[in-house]
Design a protein around this motif. Structure first.
Motif, PDB file in Angstrom:
ATOM      1  N   ILE A   1       0.860  -1.237   0.250  1.00 52.92           N
ATOM      2  CA  ILE A   1      -0.412   0.140   0.481  1.00 52.92           C
ATOM      3  C   ILE A   1       1.004   0.756   0.735  1.00 52.92           C
ATOM      4  O   ILE A   1       0.158   2.717  -0.819  1.00 52.92           O
ATOM      5  CB  ILE A   1      -1.263  -0.005   0.844  1.00 52.92           C
ATOM      6  CG1 ILE A   1      -2.367  -1.344   0.622  1.00 52.92           C
ATOM      7  CG2 ILE A   1      -1.585   1.237   1.159  1.00 52.92           C
ATOM      8  CD1 ILE A   1      -2.091  -1.275   2.176  1.00 52.92           C
ATOM      9  N   CYS A   2       2.225   1.254   0.881  1.00 55.80           N
ATOM     10  CA  CYS A   2       2.464   2.432   0.775  1.00 55.80           C
ATOM     11  C   CYS A   2       3.775   3.440  -0.567  1.00 55.80           C
ATOM     12  O   CYS A   2       3.524   3.345  -0.400  1.00 55.80           O
ATOM     13  CB  CYS A   2       3.408   2.323   2.297  1.00 55.80           C
ATOM     14  SG  CYS A   2       2.989   2.457   3.837  1.00 55.80           S
ATOM     15  N   SER A   3       4.248   1.169  -0.946  1.00 57.10           N
ATOM     16  CA  SER A   3       4.711   1.931  -1.969  1.00 57.10           C
ATOM     17  C   SER A   3       3.946   2.427  -3.272  1.00 57.10           C
ATOM     18  O   SER A   3       4.788   2.562  -4.179  1.00 57.10           O
ATOM     19  CB  SER A   3       5.043   0.146  -2.669  1.00 57.10           C
ATOM     20  OG  SER A   3       4.805  -0.332  -3.307  1.00 57.10           O
ATOM     21  N   ARG A   4       2.300   2.113  -3.370  1.00 60.80           N
ATOM     22  CA  ARG A   4       1.834   3.452  -4.071  1.00 60.80           C
ATOM     23  C   ARG A   4       1.758   4.627  -4.066  1.00 60.80           C
ATOM     24  O   ARG A   4       0.603   4.978  -5.275  1.00 60.80           O
ATOM     25  CB  ARG A   4       0.583   2.017  -4.006  1.00 60.80           C
ATOM     26  CG  ARG A   4       0.468   0.591  -4.745  1.00 60.80           C
ATOM     27  CD  ARG A   4      -1.754   0.456  -4.385  1.00 60.80           C
ATOM     28  NE  ARG A   4      -1.282  -1.292  -4.103  1.00 60.80           N
ATOM     29  CZ  ARG A   4      -2.407  -1.680  -3.619  1.00 60.80           C
ATOM     30  NH1 ARG A   4      -3.350  -0.649  -3.354  1.00 60.80           N
ATOM     31  NH2 ARG A   4      -1.728  -2.884  -3.801  1.00 60.80           N
ATOM     32  N   TYR A   5       1.644   4.696  -2.785  1.00 57.40           N
ATOM     33  CA  TYR A   5       1.632   6.491  -2.905  1.00 57.40           C
ATOM     34  C   TYR A   5       2.831   7.391  -2.827  1.00 57.40           C
ATOM     35  O   TYR A   5       4.347   6.932  -2.364  1.00 57.40           O
ATOM     36  CB  TYR A   5       0.941   6.553  -1.706  1.00 57.40           C
ATOM     37  CG  TYR A   5      -0.970   5.987  -1.711  1.00 57.40           C
ATOM     38  CD1 TYR A   5      -1.192   6.600  -3.004  1.00 57.40           C
ATOM     39  CD2 TYR A   5      -0.958   4.263  -1.620  1.00 57.40           C
ATOM     40  CE1 TYR A   5      -2.304   6.307  -2.919  1.00 57.40           C
ATOM     41  CE2 TYR A   5      -2.628   4.050  -1.488  1.00 57.40           C
ATOM     42  CZ  TYR A   5      -3.181   4.939  -2.646  1.00 57.40           C
ATOM     43  OH  TYR A   5      -4.278   4.454  -2.386  1.00 57.40           O
ATOM     44  N   THR A   6       2.807   8.487  -3.389  1.00 54.04           N
ATOM     45  CA  THR A   6       4.271   9.091  -2.660  1.00 54.04           C
ATOM     46  C   THR A   6       4.067   9.895  -1.355  1.00 54.04           C
ATOM     47  O   THR A   6       5.604  10.189  -0.574  1.00 54.04           O
ATOM     48  CB  THR A   6       4.248  10.264  -3.897  1.00 54.04           C
ATOM     49  OG1 THR A   6       3.195  11.114  -3.314  1.00 54.04           O
ATOM     50  CG2 THR A   6       4.498  10.109  -5.038  1.00 54.04           C
ATOM     51  N   GLY A   7       3.326   9.854  -0.486  1.00 48.69           N
ATOM     52  CA  GLY A   7       3.196  10.633   0.877  1.00 48.69           C
ATOM     53  C   GLY A   7       3.560   9.468   1.613  1.00 48.69           C
ATOM     54  O   GLY A   7       4.032   8.356   1.517  1.00 48.69           O
TER      55      GLY A   7
ATOM     56  N   ALA B   1       3.439   7.979   5.554  1.00 49.43           N
ATOM     57  CA  ALA B   1       2.058   7.600   6.955  1.00 49.43           C
ATOM     58  C   ALA B   1       2.849   7.633   8.142  1.00 49.43           C
ATOM     59  O   ALA B   1       4.237   6.274   7.844  1.00 49.43           O
ATOM     60  CB  ALA B   1       1.221   6.605   6.317  1.00 49.43           C
ATOM     61  N   THR B   2       2.413   6.684   9.647  1.00 45.58           N
ATOM     62  CA  THR B   2       2.361   7.090  10.044  1.00 45.58           C
ATOM     63  C   THR B   2       1.030   6.628  11.406  1.00 45.58           C
ATOM     64  O   THR B   2       0.395   6.675  10.991  1.00 45.58           O
ATOM     65  CB  THR B   2       2.964   8.388  11.639  1.00 45.58           C
ATOM     66  OG1 THR B   2       4.619   8.572  10.399  1.00 45.58           O
ATOM     67  CG2 THR B   2       3.212   7.525  12.599  1.00 45.58           C
ATOM     68  N   ILE B   3       1.231   5.146  12.220  1.00 49.07           N
ATOM     69  CA  ILE B   3       0.738   4.687  12.921  1.00 49.07           C
ATOM     70  C   ILE B   3       0.619   4.995  14.209  1.00 49.07           C
ATOM     71  O   ILE B   3       1.282   4.510  14.739  1.00 49.07           O
ATOM     72  CB  ILE B   3       0.255   2.761  12.239  1.00 49.07           C
ATOM     73  CG1 ILE B   3       0.183   2.348  10.979  1.00 49.07           C
ATOM     74  CG2 ILE B   3      -1.009   2.393  13.127  1.00 49.07           C
ATOM     75  CD1 ILE B   3      -0.157   1.453  10.169  1.00 49.07           C
ATOM     76  N   LYS B   4      -0.478   5.918  14.725  1.00 53.47           N
ATOM     77  CA  LYS B   4       0.098   5.859  16.306  1.00 53.47           C
ATOM     78  C   LYS B   4      -1.067   4.835  16.612  1.00 53.47           C
ATOM     79  O   LYS B   4      -2.192   4.992  16.930  1.00 53.47           O
ATOM     80  CB  LYS B   4      -0.658   7.666  16.427  1.00 53.47           C
ATOM     81  CG  LYS B   4       0.817   8.418  15.754  1.00 53.47           C
ATOM     82  CD  LYS B   4       0.122   9.707  15.956  1.00 53.47           C
ATOM     83  CE  LYS B   4       0.826  10.526  15.515  1.00 53.47           C
ATOM     84  NZ  LYS B   4       0.993  11.866  15.727  1.00 53.47           N
ATOM     85  N   VAL B   5      -0.636   4.813  17.936  1.00 56.17           N
ATOM     86  CA  VAL B   5      -1.793   3.560  19.149  1.00 56.17           C
ATOM     87  C   VAL B   5      -0.980   3.874  20.221  1.00 56.17           C
ATOM     88  O   VAL B   5       0.544   3.539  20.568  1.00 56.17           O
ATOM     89  CB  VAL B   5      -1.331   2.403  19.152  1.00 56.17           C
ATOM     90  CG1 VAL B   5      -2.056   1.604  19.741  1.00 56.17           C
ATOM     91  CG2 VAL B   5      -1.445   1.463  17.134  1.00 56.17           C
TER      92      VAL B   5
ATOM     93  N   PRO C   1       0.850  14.862  -0.453  1.00 55.11           N
ATOM     94  CA  PRO C   1       0.092  15.219  -2.066  1.00 55.11           C
ATOM     95  C   PRO C   1      -0.899  14.275  -2.035  1.00 55.11           C
ATOM     96  O   PRO C   1      -2.099  14.180  -1.925  1.00 55.11           O
ATOM     97  CB  PRO C   1       0.628  15.416  -2.936  1.00 55.11           C
ATOM     98  CG  PRO C   1       1.986  14.640  -3.277  1.00 55.11           C
ATOM     99  CD  PRO C   1       2.580  13.874  -1.789  1.00 55.11           C
ATOM    100  N   ASP C   2      -0.996  12.443  -1.664  1.00 52.88           N
ATOM    101  CA  ASP C   2      -2.161  12.307  -1.554  1.00 52.88           C
ATOM    102  C   ASP C   2      -1.814  10.987   0.019  1.00 52.88           C
ATOM    103  O   ASP C   2      -2.582   9.897   0.234  1.00 52.88           O
ATOM    104  CB  ASP C   2      -1.378  10.329  -2.653  1.00 52.88           C
ATOM    105  CG  ASP C   2      -0.657  10.107  -2.116  1.00 52.88           C
ATOM    106  OD1 ASP C   2       0.392  10.491  -1.457  1.00 52.88           O
ATOM    107  OD2 ASP C   2       0.129   9.175  -3.577  1.00 52.88           O
ATOM    108  N   GLU C   3      -2.463  12.226   0.808  1.00 57.04           N
ATOM    109  CA  GLU C   3      -1.995  11.625   1.964  1.00 57.04           C
ATOM    110  C   GLU C   3      -3.484  10.972   2.555  1.00 57.04           C
ATOM    111  O   GLU C   3      -3.267  10.242   3.382  1.00 57.04           O
ATOM    112  CB  GLU C   3      -1.821  12.556   2.960  1.00 57.04           C
ATOM    113  CG  GLU C   3      -2.975  14.490   3.111  1.00 57.04           C
ATOM    114  CD  GLU C   3      -2.876  15.386   3.521  1.00 57.04           C
ATOM    115  OE1 GLU C   3      -3.094  15.588   4.156  1.00 57.04           O
ATOM    116  OE2 GLU C   3      -1.788  15.247   4.143  1.00 57.04           O
ATOM    117  N   ALA C   4      -5.041  11.499   1.646  1.00 60.53           N
ATOM    118  CA  ALA C   4      -6.155  11.156   1.515  1.00 60.53           C
ATOM    119  C   ALA C   4      -5.896   9.922   1.576  1.00 60.53           C
ATOM    120  O   ALA C   4      -6.442   8.540   2.098  1.00 60.53           O
ATOM    121  CB  ALA C   4      -6.497  11.853   1.850  1.00 60.53           C
TER     122      ALA C   4
END
Length: 87
Positions: A24-30, A32-36, A67-70
């Motif tokens: 999934i992350c490789s498809r986007y230029t943005g 991400a962080t998962i927060k718990v 740019p594609d964060e959403a």
């Protein structure tokens, strides 16, 4: 007295999310962080994604930047919800 448990919080999903989240992350230029709670996990690093099994059923927040964060945040959240890590 018998304690009634909540299965959502007692059952940790047996799914390895590392491969799916990396794709999934490789498809986007943005990024991400998962927060718990106070823990921040990078969904592109397998050893950090492995820690998700500790937090099945907990409140998980996906934060993305770029740019594609959403789309990135939605894709990660959708994957986690599909495997019952969050809802």
């Amino acid at each position: 007295m018998k304690t009634i448990g909540f299965p959502l919080y007692e059952v940790t999903p047996p799914v390895d999310e590392a491969v799916a989240l990396k794709q999934i992350c490789s498809r986007y230029t943005g990024t991400a962080t998962i927060k718990v709670r106070d823990v921040e996990l990078n969904p592109q690093l397998q050893h950090e994604v492995a820690q998700l099994s500790k937090y099945g059923g907990k409140f998980i927040q996906v934060v993305a930047d770029g740019p594609d964060e959403a789309q990135l945040a939605a894709a990660i959240h959708q994957q986690l919800a599909k495997d019952q890590f969050c809802y």
